[in-house]
Scaffold this active site. Structure first.
Site, short mmCIF file in Angstrom:
data_model
loop_
_atom_site.label_atom_id
_atom_site.label_comp_id
_atom_site.label_asym_id
_atom_site.label_seq_id
_atom_site.Cartn_x
_atom_site.Cartn_y
_atom_site.Cartn_z
N GLY A 1 0.83 -1.19 0.00
CA GLY A 1 0.00 0.00 0.00
C GLY A 1 0.86 1.24 0.00
N CYS A 2 0.37 2.26 0.62
CA CYS A 2 1.06 3.55 0.68
C CYS A 2 2.43 3.40 1.35
CB CYS A 2 0.20 4.54 1.46
SG CYS A 2 1.02 6.09 1.83
N PHE A 3 3.47 3.92 0.70
CA PHE A 3 4.80 3.76 1.28
C PHE A 3 5.03 4.62 2.52
CE2 PHE A 3 6.61 6.21 -2.67
CZ PHE A 3 6.07 7.41 -2.23
N TRP A 4 4.19 5.59 2.77
CA TRP A 4 4.30 6.35 4.02
C TRP A 4 4.02 5.41 5.20
CZ3 TRP A 4 0.52 10.79 2.35
CH2 TRP A 4 1.12 11.58 1.36
N CYS A 5 3.04 4.53 5.02
CA CYS A 5 2.67 3.57 6.08
C CYS A 5 3.75 2.52 6.30
CB CYS A 5 1.37 2.86 5.72
SG CYS A 5 -0.08 3.93 5.61
#
Length: 180
Positions: free
Chosen positions: A10-14
């Protein structure tokens, strides 16, 4: 010895926030892999047209944490049963993927997935792609350490913070001591 694996959940920030907290992880870089366009930008990847996934490239000390342990954290902190989707993030750029560096990493990834299926950890089939690593394109600077720099932003509070709480519950013994 330092080793490397590239994961998309998913989102690479997470995923960056999760793996930065893990003991034995030396470094985490957000970026893009698995697509057809050279030097893609965030906007291009988000369009879904490049074929890249948002990923993190993890450098880890395998004397402190094994690839198998990292993969259990990976599967625990995202939903590997939804094709091209993590929560509200939809598209191939958010697919669940393990980009392996060698045959041994591929074997370990397949073994972990088989064990999770055997133990019926998820009610649905794991759809995580296991593919050879290709060119890794480092994400733009503003994506690096996103959670650390933006923890009071609504997305961080609503999406990333719960993942970190879940990580703490399931893998407290794997968290870097200075973060406890």
């Amino acid at each position: 010895m330092a080793k490397r694996i590239t994961l998309g959940g998913g989102c690479f920030w997470c995923t960056e926030a999760v793996f930065t907290a893990i003991e034995g992880v030396i470094g985490v870089k957000p970026g893009y892999m698995g697509g057809k366009r050279e030097n893609p930008t965030y906007e291009q990847v988000c369009s879904g047209a490049t074929g890249h996934a948002e990923v993190i490239q993890i450098t880890y000390d395998d004397a402190l944490i094994s690839l198998e342990e990292l993969l259990y954290v990976f599967f625990y902190t995202h939903n590997p049963t939804t094709l091209n989707r993590q929560g509200a993030d939809v598209g191939t750029q958010y697919r669940s993927v393990i980009f392996y560096e060698d045959v041994q990493q591929a074997e370990i990834a397949h073994q972990v997935i088989a064990k999770l299926h055997e133990e019926k950890v998820y009610p649905d089939k794991i759809v995580t792609e296991v593919s050879p690593a290709s060119v890794f394109y480092v994400a733009e600077d503003y994506h690096h350490q996103y959670f650390i720099r933006n923890r009071n932003q609504p997305y961080c509070m609503a999406v990333i913070e719960p993942k970190l709480v879940k990580l703490l519950k399931g893998f407290r013994d794997k968290i870097k001591p200075e973060l406890l």
